[in-house]
Scaffold this active site. Structure first.
Site, short mmCIF file in Angstrom:
data_model
loop_
_atom_site.label_atom_id
_atom_site.label_comp_id
_atom_site.label_asym_id
_atom_site.label_seq_id
_atom_site.Cartn_x
_atom_site.Cartn_y
_atom_site.Cartn_z
N GLY A 1 28.44 36.06 44.58
CA GLY A 1 29.06 36.71 43.44
C GLY A 1 28.73 36.02 42.14
N ASP B 1 30.40 35.80 39.43
CA ASP B 1 31.51 35.01 38.87
C ASP B 1 31.60 33.64 39.52
OD1 ASP B 1 32.24 36.24 41.29
OD2 ASP B 1 34.34 36.40 40.74
N THR C 1 42.34 38.40 41.50
CA THR C 1 42.58 39.44 42.50
C THR C 1 42.22 38.93 43.89
OG1 THR C 1 42.08 41.11 40.83
CG2 THR C 1 42.10 41.83 43.12
#
Length: 260
Positions: free
Chosen positions: A103, A105, A133
Site C-alpha cells: 500500500g 500509504d 480505518t
C-alpha cells in the site's frame, strides 16, 4: 516552487500546500474533506488557493476517487503524480514479496518515519504504526529494510463486525477499562487492547531480530485513541505521510533536475 501533498485514505482526503517540496519547508495552507465531499474542493477549499507548481499524492481509496480528485485539480496547470511502492526509495528497501503491491500509504509512512529517525540521531530499527480505518504495524531494520508488517481492522471495523455477526449485540460507545464490567466497555477495551497487543508483539519481533530496541512511531487519525493504552514507548506524529511525501518529492525533483 509551491508543492501540494495529498493523502487519500479510506475515509478522508487530507491536503497540505507547502512553499517548497522539501522537509521543513513552510506550510502555506492545509485542510481535510470526507470522501463524499471531495467534488466540492475546486469551488470550496481550493478555490482561492495559490496554484501549486508540483503535486505528489498517496491514495488507497481506488481509481474512482482518484479520477474525482483529478477533476477538482483541473483548476490548476499541474500534473498529478501518485506514489506507487517500489523496490527502494528515499532510504527504505522494500522487502515485500511483490513490492508494488505494498500500500502506498504504508510505503510513504515508512519513508517519513525513517527520515525522522535519521534527523534525530543515529539509525535504529523502527516499528511504524498507522491507526485509521485499518491498522498497519510495520517492521524496519537499522539499515532501512522493510521486513514485513501486520494489517488488522481498526476500531470501527471491529465493532461493526461484532454487531453484524453477534445476535443481540449492539455497539454503543464505551471506555477502555482494565477490567470492563459492561458490554460497551468490554467492546471498546477489547478492540483497543487487540491493536496495542499487535504493536507490542511486533516490537518484540524487531528487538529480537535486530538485537536493538526499536523506535515506535504512531500516526493516523485514530492514533490519539490508542495513546493512553500503549504498553511500549512510542512517539505520536500527526503528519507522517506528509513528511514522507516531502522527502520523496525533494529527491525526485532533484533527480529530475540533474537529468535536465
Amino acid at each position: 516552487m509551491t508543492f501540494l501533498a495529498i493523502d487519500i485514505g479510506n475515509t478522508r482526503l487530507k491536503w497540505s500546500l507547502y512553499a517548497e517540496p522539501r522537509p521543513g519547508t513552510q506550510l502555506l495552507a492545509h485542510g481535510a474533506e470526507f470522501l463524499e465531499n471531495i467534488d466540492k474542493l475546486a469551488e470550496g477549499a481550493w478555490r482561492n488557493l495559490a496554484a501549486p507548481t508540483r503535486m505528489l499524492g498517496c491514495i488507497v481509496a481506488g481509481d474512482a476517487v482518484k479520477r474525482r480528485v483529478h477533476e477538482q485539480m483541473e483548476i490548476w496547470d499541474v500534473v498529478p503524480q501518485w506514489v506507487v511502492a517500489s523496490a527502494a526509495e528515499a532510504g527504505i528497501t522494500n522487502g515485500y514479496d511483490h513490492p508494488t503491491r505494498l500500500g502506498a500509504d504504508r510505503w510513504v509512512a515508512m519513508i517519513g518515519a525513517r527520515q525522522r529517525i535519521l534527523r534525530a540521531g543515529p539509525a535504529r530499527p523502527m516499528v511504524v504504526v498507522m491507526v485509521g480505518t485499518a491498522v498497519t504495524v510495520e517492521a524496519i531494520d537499522t539499515e532501512g529494510k522493510f521486513l514485513g508488517g501486520l494489517i488488522l481492522p481498526g476500531h470501527g471495523i471491529m465493532l461493526r463486525a461484532l454487531e453484524s455477526g453477534t445476535a443481540g449485540l449492539h455497539v454503543p460507545t464505551g471506555e477502555v477499562k482494565l477490567f470492563p464490567t459492561n458490554t460497551s466497555d468490554a467492546l471498546t477495551s477489547g478492540g483497543t487492547y487487540a491493536i496495542a497487543g499487535a504493536v507490542e508483539r511486533m516490537v518484540q519481533h524487531v528487538r529480537a531480530h535486530c538485537h536493538a530496541e526499536p523506535a515506535c512511531i504512531m500516526t493516523g487519525g485514530a492514533g490519539w485513541k490508542m495513546a493512553p493504552s500503549m504498553s511500549v514507548p512510542f512517539e505520536l506524529v500527526d503528519n507522517l505521510i506528509f513528511d514522507g511525501l516531502l522527502e520523496m518529492a525533494q529527491r525526485r525533483y532533484a533527480a529530475d533536475s540533474a537529468l535536465t
